[in-house]
Design a protein around this motif. Structure first.
Motif, PDB file in Angstrom:
ATOM      1  N   ALA A   1     -12.029  -2.086 -17.671  1.00  0.00           N
ATOM      2  CA  ALA A   1     -12.048  -2.874 -18.905  1.00  0.00           C
ATOM      3  C   ALA A   1     -10.833  -3.781 -19.018  1.00  0.00           C
ATOM      4  CB  ALA A   1     -12.112  -1.938 -20.110  1.00  0.00           C
ATOM      5  N   ALA A   2      -9.709  -3.380 -18.425  1.00  0.00           N
ATOM      6  CA  ALA A   2      -8.467  -4.153 -18.543  1.00  0.00           C
ATOM      7  C   ALA A   2      -8.123  -4.852 -17.243  1.00  0.00           C
ATOM      8  CB  ALA A   2      -7.325  -3.237 -18.970  1.00  0.00           C
ATOM      9  N   LYS A   3      -9.143  -5.284 -16.504  1.00  0.00           N
ATOM     10  CA  LYS A   3      -8.950  -5.839 -15.165  1.00  0.00           C
ATOM     11  C   LYS A   3      -7.964  -6.993 -15.131  1.00  0.00           C
ATOM     12  CE  LYS A   3     -11.597  -7.857 -11.355  1.00  0.00           C
ATOM     13  NZ  LYS A   3     -12.947  -8.168 -10.842  1.00  0.00           N
ATOM     14  N   GLU A   4      -8.055  -7.883 -16.135  1.00  0.00           N
ATOM     15  CA  GLU A   4      -7.215  -9.081 -16.095  1.00  0.00           C
ATOM     16  C   GLU A   4      -5.737  -8.771 -16.353  1.00  0.00           C
ATOM     17  OE1 GLU A   4      -8.463  -8.195 -20.197  1.00  0.00           O
ATOM     18  OE2 GLU A   4      -9.497  -8.381 -18.266  1.00  0.00           O
ATOM     19  N   GLU A   5      -5.438  -7.558 -16.835  1.00  0.00           N
ATOM     20  CA  GLU A   5      -4.057  -7.214 -17.178  1.00  0.00           C
ATOM     21  C   GLU A   5      -3.287  -6.607 -16.010  1.00  0.00           C
ATOM     22  OE1 GLU A   5      -4.019  -4.703 -20.561  1.00  0.00           O
ATOM     23  OE2 GLU A   5      -5.453  -5.908 -21.704  1.00  0.00           O
ATOM     24  N   HIS A   6      -3.950  -6.354 -14.884  1.00  0.00           N
ATOM     25  CA  HIS A   6      -3.310  -5.600 -13.815  1.00  0.00           C
ATOM     26  C   HIS A   6      -3.218  -6.405 -12.523  1.00  0.00           C
ATOM     27  CE1 HIS A   6      -3.186  -1.947 -16.164  1.00  0.00           C
ATOM     28  NE2 HIS A   6      -4.454  -2.130 -16.496  1.00  0.00           N
ATOM     29  N   PRO A   7      -2.213  -6.150 -11.730  1.00  0.00           N
ATOM     30  CA  PRO A   7      -2.064  -6.839 -10.435  1.00  0.00           C
ATOM     31  C   PRO A   7      -3.096  -6.320  -9.431  1.00  0.00           C
ATOM     32  CG  PRO A   7      -0.422  -5.115 -10.665  1.00  0.00           C
ATOM     33  CD  PRO A   7      -1.135  -5.183 -11.974  1.00  0.00           C
ATOM     34  N   PHE A   8      -3.218  -7.045  -8.323  1.00  0.00           N
ATOM     35  CA  PHE A   8      -4.145  -6.643  -7.271  1.00  0.00           C
ATOM     36  C   PHE A   8      -3.486  -5.591  -6.373  1.00  0.00           C
ATOM     37  CE2 PHE A   8      -5.859 -11.082  -8.007  1.00  0.00           C
ATOM     38  CZ  PHE A   8      -6.942 -10.628  -8.754  1.00  0.00           C
ATOM     39  N   VAL A   9      -4.298  -5.029  -5.488  1.00  0.00           N
ATOM     40  CA  VAL A   9      -3.834  -3.941  -4.631  1.00  0.00           C
ATOM     41  C   VAL A   9      -2.920  -4.472  -3.533  1.00  0.00           C
ATOM     42  CG1 VAL A   9      -4.548  -2.008  -3.167  1.00  0.00           C
ATOM     43  CG2 VAL A   9      -6.021  -2.761  -5.051  1.00  0.00           C
ATOM     44  N   VAL A  10      -1.843  -3.734  -3.261  1.00  0.00           N
ATOM     45  CA  VAL A  10      -0.935  -4.063  -2.159  1.00  0.00           C
ATOM     46  C   VAL A  10      -0.675  -2.798  -1.352  1.00  0.00           C
ATOM     47  CG1 VAL A  10       0.210  -5.929  -3.418  1.00  0.00           C
ATOM     48  CG2 VAL A  10       1.130  -3.602  -3.549  1.00  0.00           C
ATOM     49  N   GLY A  11      -0.074  -2.970  -0.186  1.00  0.00           N
ATOM     50  CA  GLY A  11       0.342  -1.825   0.608  1.00  0.00           C
ATOM     51  C   GLY A  11      -0.774  -1.203   1.422  1.00  0.00           C
ATOM     52  N   PRO A  12      -0.601   0.055   1.835  1.00  0.00           N
ATOM     53  CA  PRO A  12      -1.554   0.718   2.732  1.00  0.00           C
ATOM     54  C   PRO A  12      -2.969   0.829   2.175  1.00  0.00           C
ATOM     55  CG  PRO A  12       0.511   1.943   2.660  1.00  0.00           C
ATOM     56  CD  PRO A  12       0.600   0.896   1.601  1.00  0.00           C
ATOM     57  N   LEU A  13      -3.135   0.767   0.842  1.00  0.00           N
ATOM     58  CA  LEU A  13      -4.461   0.907   0.253  1.00  0.00           C
ATOM     59  C   LEU A  13      -5.240  -0.407   0.198  1.00  0.00           C
ATOM     60  CD1 LEU A  13      -3.609   3.291  -2.732  1.00  0.00           C
ATOM     61  CD2 LEU A  13      -4.869   3.886  -0.665  1.00  0.00           C
ATOM     62  N   ARG A  14      -4.594  -1.513   0.520  1.00  0.00           N
ATOM     63  CA  ARG A  14      -5.197  -2.829   0.286  1.00  0.00           C
ATOM     64  C   ARG A  14      -6.521  -3.002   1.025  1.00  0.00           C
ATOM     65  NH1 ARG A  14      -1.305  -7.564   1.634  1.00  0.00           N
ATOM     66  NH2 ARG A  14      -1.424  -6.489   3.648  1.00  0.00           N
ATOM     67  N   GLU A  15      -6.606  -2.569   2.307  1.00  0.00           N
ATOM     68  CA  GLU A  15      -7.789  -2.834   3.110  1.00  0.00           C
ATOM     69  C   GLU A  15      -8.986  -1.976   2.719  1.00  0.00           C
ATOM     70  OE1 GLU A  15      -6.947  -2.672   7.248  1.00  0.00           O
ATOM     71  OE2 GLU A  15      -5.411  -4.226   7.169  1.00  0.00           O
ATOM     72  N   LEU A  16      -8.785  -0.989   1.858  1.00  0.00           N
ATOM     73  CA  LEU A  16      -9.896  -0.138   1.448  1.00  0.00           C
ATOM     74  C   LEU A  16     -10.777  -0.813   0.407  1.00  0.00           C
ATOM     75  CD1 LEU A  16      -7.905   1.912   2.748  1.00  0.00           C
ATOM     76  CD2 LEU A  16      -8.679   3.557   1.052  1.00  0.00           C
ATOM     77  N   PHE A  17     -10.206  -1.785  -0.343  1.00  0.00           N
ATOM     78  CA  PHE A  17     -10.888  -2.310  -1.516  1.00  0.00           C
ATOM     79  C   PHE A  17     -11.204  -3.800  -1.373  1.00  0.00           C
ATOM     80  CE2 PHE A  17      -8.234   1.256  -2.882  1.00  0.00           C
ATOM     81  CZ  PHE A  17      -9.153   2.032  -3.577  1.00  0.00           C
ATOM     82  N   TYR A  18     -12.165  -4.258  -2.176  1.00  0.00           N
ATOM     83  CA  TYR A  18     -12.432  -5.693  -2.258  1.00  0.00           C
ATOM     84  C   TYR A  18     -11.196  -6.413  -2.780  1.00  0.00           C
ATOM     85  CZ  TYR A  18     -17.420  -4.835  -1.523  1.00  0.00           C
ATOM     86  OH  TYR A  18     -18.626  -4.472  -0.990  1.00  0.00           O
ATOM     87  N   SER A  19     -11.095  -7.687  -2.474  1.00  0.00           N
ATOM     88  CA  SER A  19      -9.872  -8.443  -2.772  1.00  0.00           C
ATOM     89  C   SER A  19      -9.588  -8.580  -4.257  1.00  0.00           C
ATOM     90  CB  SER A  19      -9.953  -9.837  -2.132  1.00  0.00           C
ATOM     91  OG  SER A  19     -11.080 -10.537  -2.636  1.00  0.00           O
ATOM     92  N   ASP A  20     -10.627  -8.451  -5.112  1.00  0.00           N
ATOM     93  CA  ASP A  20     -10.400  -8.615  -6.546  1.00  0.00           C
ATOM     94  C   ASP A  20     -10.205  -7.289  -7.280  1.00  0.00           C
ATOM     95  OD1 ASP A  20     -12.973  -7.711  -6.230  1.00  0.00           O
ATOM     96  OD2 ASP A  20     -13.855  -9.055  -7.723  1.00  0.00           O
ATOM     97  N   VAL A  21     -10.074  -6.209  -6.529  1.00  0.00           N
ATOM     98  CA  VAL A  21      -9.847  -4.893  -7.148  1.00  0.00           C
ATOM     99  C   VAL A  21      -8.379  -4.770  -7.538  1.00  0.00           C
ATOM    100  CG1 VAL A  21      -9.837  -2.396  -6.734  1.00  0.00           C
ATOM    101  CG2 VAL A  21     -11.747  -3.804  -5.926  1.00  0.00           C
ATOM    102  N   THR A  22      -8.132  -4.203  -8.698  1.00  0.00           N
ATOM    103  CA  THR A  22      -6.761  -4.129  -9.205  1.00  0.00           C
ATOM    104  C   THR A  22      -6.027  -2.882  -8.699  1.00  0.00           C
ATOM    105  OG1 THR A  22      -7.381  -2.907 -11.188  1.00  0.00           O
ATOM    106  CG2 THR A  22      -7.469  -5.315 -11.310  1.00  0.00           C
ATOM    107  N   ALA A  23      -4.712  -2.954  -8.811  1.00  0.00           N
ATOM    108  CA  ALA A  23      -3.869  -1.847  -8.373  1.00  0.00           C
ATOM    109  C   ALA A  23      -4.140  -0.580  -9.173  1.00  0.00           C
ATOM    110  CB  ALA A  23      -2.401  -2.248  -8.491  1.00  0.00           C
ATOM    111  N   GLY A  24      -4.599  -0.724 -10.414  1.00  0.00           N
ATOM    112  CA  GLY A  24      -4.903   0.452 -11.221  1.00  0.00           C
ATOM    113  C   GLY A  24      -6.018   1.290 -10.615  1.00  0.00           C
ATOM    114  N   VAL A  25      -7.076   0.631 -10.149  1.00  0.00           N
ATOM    115  CA  VAL A  25      -8.181   1.343  -9.493  1.00  0.00           C
ATOM    116  C   VAL A  25      -7.662   2.044  -8.239  1.00  0.00           C
ATOM    117  CG1 VAL A  25     -10.367   1.043  -8.261  1.00  0.00           C
ATOM    118  CG2 VAL A  25      -9.959  -0.186 -10.414  1.00  0.00           C
ATOM    119  N   ALA A  26      -6.871   1.327  -7.454  1.00  0.00           N
ATOM    120  CA  ALA A  26      -6.315   1.908  -6.232  1.00  0.00           C
ATOM    121  C   ALA A  26      -5.400   3.084  -6.553  1.00  0.00           C
ATOM    122  CB  ALA A  26      -5.550   0.848  -5.444  1.00  0.00           C
TER     123      ALA A  26
END
Length: 450
Positions: free
Chosen positions: A135-160
């Motif tokens: 719900a708060a997708k626009e408020e969070h940064p995208f995924v970085v680090g070792p978890l980045r390749e697991l997720f789609y590019s628009d997935v936020t760091a909160g989900v990760a």
């Protein structure tokens, strides 16, 4: 009604626990503690000398090298009942003396997440946190680090962060393919999870992966975002606490992160990710440090995982088999099936008895120890677990041991599980909890080891 036979091992465990948890124990000089523990050593008929010490676990003295080795105690009631006080007593190193912290927490469960599902209350707690991130997708940064390749590019760091916390807290991240706790992440994953329709054999997530999400925001001078991510990790760990397969590591993670809520400047002196990781680990209290051995001491973690596997196989004592010998044989089966070239790298981490059993099982195809190895994808009847709980424990401890030796030997864990763990699944296929929707597949490759 027949009297229950006296068990010296149980008696020493109870006596040691009472002595060490007495507040006065911590003030006793180390030399006096050594004397007290020497009076509680046990000798078995095979010449073994046993100490119940650090980590609230047993150690066996090797007369050949004079060292003490972490070793699950005998499982045979006859062998245990025949144990006597050890005289003369070998020298006890101070680092093996037990402390009150060793008895201050529950060890948790070694079961995998196949058979018994994750409790609905835990699933719903994690789902609520994940829904907030959606719900708060626009408020969070995208995924970085070792978890980045697991997720789609628009997935936020909160989900990760939620995913990474679930995986980091898992004792043995082998999950039923129908597990809802995984399926709720299906829309975010950029690649299919490793495994098959029955089991998802997931690689361990490192603390580095969680630290990277937090550290990236500190580097951007976005302290508020960094603290929100850290808080989300702690909240996810708290949601996992009711399941004993998550609880020990979840408690440890909460202890590392929760202080940031009251003192947000705690990590400011740590200028890089490695220093932050170290700062987090240093905040973990002594009573929880055994839960983070896989981060701090891979060799000791392997030994403790193998200890867990021996305990999970304790039902074999009633069948006249030695759980320690069977565990060493099953370890050999996995190594031979996954990375035979890495076999020798494990020798330094095994005591003399286990090392010899492991060597024989590896090197002699016709040896009776090979009778313990899986046949056509199933465990042979002599070692087959008697019930669902036992099978889930053997599956979990076996998978955790596999991940531990792979890390120690520098080997990539197999995407379809280790031979022994995969064979144990056959004991659970028809004893799982109620079927649930399968984990959605996303296009792409299998997950990489993070």
């Amino acid at each position: 009604m027949a009297a229950v036979p006296w068990d010296p091992f149980d008696a020493i465990e109870g006596d040691t626990r009472a002595m060490v948890t007495d507040p006065r124990w911590a003030e006793v000089p180390a030399g006096t503690q050594v004397q007290a523990m020497a009076a509680r050593l046990l000798a078995t008929a095979d010449g073994g000398c046993w100490l119940y010490g650090a980590h609230a676990r047993w150690y066996r003295h090797d007369r050949a090298d004079g060292r003490w080795h972490l070793s699950a105690p005998p499982a045979s009631p006859e062998v245990r009942a025949a144990a006597r006080p050890a005289h003369p007593a070998p020298v006890i190193p101070e680092e093996l003396l037990p402390a009150a912290a060793d008895f201050a927490r529950e060890r948790g469960s070694t079961q995998a997440f196949v058979g018994p599902d994750v409790p609905e209350s835990v699933v719903e707690g994690v789902r609520e946190l994940l829904d907030r991130q959606r719900a708060a997708k626009e408020e969070h940064p995208f995924v970085v680090g070792p978890l980045r390749e697991l997720f789609y590019s628009d997935v936020t760091a909160g989900v990760a962060a939620v995913w990474g916390t679930v995986m980091w807290c898992s004792y043995a991240p082998a999950f039923d393919g129908n597990e809802v706790l995984l399926s709720m992440f299906g829309e975010f994953l950029a690649r299919p999870l490793p495994g098959d329709d029955w089991v998802r054999w997931l690689p361990p997530t490192s603390l580095d992966a969680l630290v990277a999400l937090y550290h990236e925001q500190l580097c951007r001078r976005a302290q508020g975002a960094a603290l929100r991510l850290a808080g989300l990790v702690a909240d996810t760990a708290r949601a996992l606490l009711p399941d004993p397969r998550f609880a020990p590591r979840a408690h440890a993670l909460i202890s590392m992160i929760e202080p940031l809520r009251a003192r947000p400047w705690l990590d400011h002196p740590a200028w890089d990710a490695a220093a932050i990781r170290q700062a987090w680990l240093e905040r973990c209290p002594a009573r929880l440090r055994s839960a983070v051995l896989f981060e701090t001491s891979p060799g000791d973690h392997f030994r403790h995982s193998l200890y867990d596997l021996v305990e999970a196989l304790s039902y074999l004592a009633g069948r006249g088999a030695d759980p320690r010998a069977v565990a060493a044989s099953l370890l050999a089966a996995d190594v031979a099936g996954v990375a035979p070239q890495a076999a020798a790298r494990l020798y330094p981490w095994l005591d003399a008895e286990l090392r010899q059993t492991y060597y024989v099982a590896l090197s002699r195809p016709g040896h009776p120890l090979r009778d313990c190895w899986p046949r056509e994808g199933e465990p042979p009847d002599p070692v087959r677990p008697p019930d669902r709980a036992s099978a889930a424990a053997v599956l979990g401890a076996g998978y955790a041991t596999g991940l531990a030796w792979c890390r120690l030997a520098g080997v990539e864990p197999p995407a379809r599980g280790f031979p022994v763990s995969a064979a144990t699944v056959s004991c659970l296929m028809h004893e799982r909890d109620d079927p649930r929707p399968a984990v959605p597949e996303s296009p792409g490759e299998s997950l990489r080891h993070s």
